[in-house]
Design an enzyme around this catalytic site. Structure first.
Site, PDB file in Angstrom:
ATOM      1  N   ASN A  97       4.667   7.442  -2.348  1.00 23.08           N
ATOM      2  CA  ASN A  97       5.729   8.276  -1.355  1.00 23.08           C
ATOM      3  C   ASN A  97       7.046   7.681  -2.150  1.00 23.08           C
ATOM      4  OD1 ASN A  97       7.366   9.292   0.204  1.00 23.08           O
ATOM      5  ND2 ASN A  97       6.740   8.128   2.225  1.00 23.08           N
ATOM      6  N   LYS A 134       9.883   9.016  -1.249  1.00 22.77           N
ATOM      7  CA  LYS A 134      10.896   9.049  -0.281  1.00 22.77           C
ATOM      8  C   LYS A 134      12.112   9.555  -0.948  1.00 22.77           C
ATOM      9  CE  LYS A 134       8.970   5.128   2.288  1.00 22.77           C
ATOM     10  NZ  LYS A 134       9.046   4.197   3.175  1.00 22.77           N
ATOM     11  N   HIS A 166       5.720  11.060   8.851  1.00 17.05           N
ATOM     12  CA  HIS A 166       6.061   9.593   8.675  1.00 17.05           C
ATOM     13  C   HIS A 166       7.113   9.460   9.503  1.00 17.05           C
ATOM     14  CE1 HIS A 166       7.762   6.681   6.122  1.00 17.05           C
ATOM     15  NE2 HIS A 166       6.597   6.764   5.342  1.00 17.05           N
ATOM     16  N   GLU A 203       9.666   7.782   9.246  1.00 16.36           N
ATOM     17  CA  GLU A 203      11.128   7.955   8.930  1.00 16.36           C
ATOM     18  C   GLU A 203      11.505   9.325   9.540  1.00 16.36           C
ATOM     19  OE1 GLU A 203      10.833   6.929   4.869  1.00 16.36           O
ATOM     20  OE2 GLU A 203      10.475   4.792   5.555  1.00 16.36           O
ATOM     21  N   GLU A 245       0.578   3.391   9.389  1.00 15.62           N
ATOM     22  CA  GLU A 245       1.592   2.628   8.865  1.00 15.62           C
ATOM     23  C   GLU A 245       2.582   2.012  10.135  1.00 15.62           C
ATOM     24  OE1 GLU A 245       3.131   4.131   4.987  1.00 15.62           O
ATOM     25  OE2 GLU A 245       4.147   5.460   6.322  1.00 15.62           O
ATOM     26  N   GLY A 275       8.896  -1.390   4.512  1.00 19.65           N
ATOM     27  CA  GLY A 275       9.991  -1.517   3.635  1.00 19.65           C
ATOM     28  C   GLY A 275      10.577  -2.895   3.705  1.00 19.65           C
ATOM     29  N   SER A 319       4.611  -2.189   2.993  1.00 16.83           N
ATOM     30  CA  SER A 319       4.932  -3.389   2.013  1.00 16.83           C
ATOM     31  C   SER A 319       3.690  -3.718   1.355  1.00 16.83           C
ATOM     32  CB  SER A 319       5.149  -4.369   2.978  1.00 16.83           C
ATOM     33  OG  SER A 319       6.475  -4.260   3.387  1.00 16.83           O
TER      34      SER A 319
HETATM   35  P1  13P Z   1       7.021   0.513   1.631  1.00 16.81           P
HETATM   36  O1  13P Z   1       5.614   0.532   0.704  1.00 16.81           O
HETATM   37  O2  13P Z   1       8.284   0.535   0.779  1.00 16.81           O
HETATM   38  O3  13P Z   1       6.799  -0.393   2.735  1.00 16.81           O
HETATM   39  O4  13P Z   1       6.785   1.826   2.333  1.00 16.81           O
HETATM   40  C1  13P Z   1       5.775   2.284   2.852  1.00 16.81           C
HETATM   41  C2  13P Z   1       6.052   3.989   3.430  1.00 16.81           C
HETATM   42  O5  13P Z   1       6.485   4.262   4.380  1.00 16.81           O
HETATM   43  C3  13P Z   1       5.163   4.567   2.665  1.00 16.81           C
HETATM   44  O6  13P Z   1       4.899   6.038   3.254  1.00 16.81           O
END
Ligand code: 13P
Length: 275
Positions: free
Chosen positions: A13, A15, A112, A114, A189, A195, A234
């Protein structure tokens, strides 16, 4: 409950990262995959499904690039990061599932954390978006996960159960619209692991994935055994093998580490080793 071996699915992803220049990463990725496949040929490589979900502005160019990679033998699928619940309409700035499909996507991330945080997306909206993805012939990768506050309050399993129940569309046999392992993937997640460099313990992940598996089987019968459940938050080369070996972890949804082809390739290599 014994975990069924399902083909691992590794999704990157990206983002809101990357402009046209980032497309170079795909060439490195395709070259690296060719190497892995050649190396693994003698040893019967484990097949791994691979997908990149780039920003929408890169979808079309990436689709062309991936077609070229596919002609050279490297299968990398393309996915969107979100879609609107309607197929078209007056929704400035939004992208519909048929538009994603038209740009070459096979799937879309839906719900997601976010999106849930930045746009207050509810389970109901996520469910409608997933149904729209299905209607357009896309696979819905439905994301769920608890916050740190919920984890500390020992509410993780109920929170996950509710998100799953309310975010996954209902089977609609009359419209010939069923939830299947081909059109649905669940991504667990934990919000606090995204992150941050933090990950839950193996036992914590195993408990959540087993809980999701049970709920899927209860609701979708045998098909629920085959729907892949990915872990995200992560994931990096140093922890991928360990995370992917946890029962009912059928792949990974990777953010930061998918922005570097080398790192992403190592995570894919770890998935080939499992089982
Ligand atoms: P990270 O791997 O940067 O922690 O992000 C995970 C994520 O949100 C994937 O959709």
């Amino acid at each position: 409950m014994k975990a069924k071996q399902l083909r691992p699915f590794i999704i990157g992803n990206w983002k809101m990262h990357g402009t046209q220049r980032a497309l170079r990463r795909l060439d490195t990725l395709a070259a690296g995959l060719a190497k892995q496949n050649n190396k693994a040929n003698n040893a019967k490589p484990r097949k791994v499904d691979i997908m990149i979900c780039p920003p929408a502005t890169l979808l079309l160019s990436m689709a062309g690039q991936l077609k070229a990679a596919q002609d050279a033998g490297q299968q990398i699928m393309l996915g969107g990061q979100d879609c609107h619940a309607e197929a078209s309409g007056a929704h400035t700035g939004d992208i519909s599932a048929p538009q994603l499909r038209d740009a070459g996507a096979k799937a879309s991330l839906i719900g997601h954390s976010e999106r849930r945080t930045d746009y207050n997306e509810t389970n109901k909206q996520v469910q409608a978006k997933a149904a729209a993805a299905h209607a357009a012939g896309l696979m819905a990768i439905i994301c769920i996960g608890e916050t740190l506050k919920e984890r500390r309050a020992k509410a993780t399993l109920p929170v996950i159960g509710k998100q799953l129940r309310e975010s996954v569309p209902q089977d609609k046999p009359k419209d010939n619209r069923l939830i299947t392992a081909k059109n649905t993937v669940i991504a667990y997640e934990p919000v606090w692991a995204i992150g941050t460099g933090l990950t839950p313990t193996g036992e914590q992940i195993a408990a959540v994935h087993a809980h999701i598996r049970k709920a899927l089987i209860r609701r979708f019968g045998a098909e629920g055994e085959r729907i892949r459940i990915l872990y995200g938050g992560s994931v990096k080369p140093s922890n991928a093998a360990q995370l992917l070996a946890i029962p009912h972890v059928n792949g990974a949804l990777v953010g930061g580490a998918s922005l570097q082809a080398g790192e992403f390739l190592k995570i894919i290599a770890a998935a080939r080793e499992i089982g």
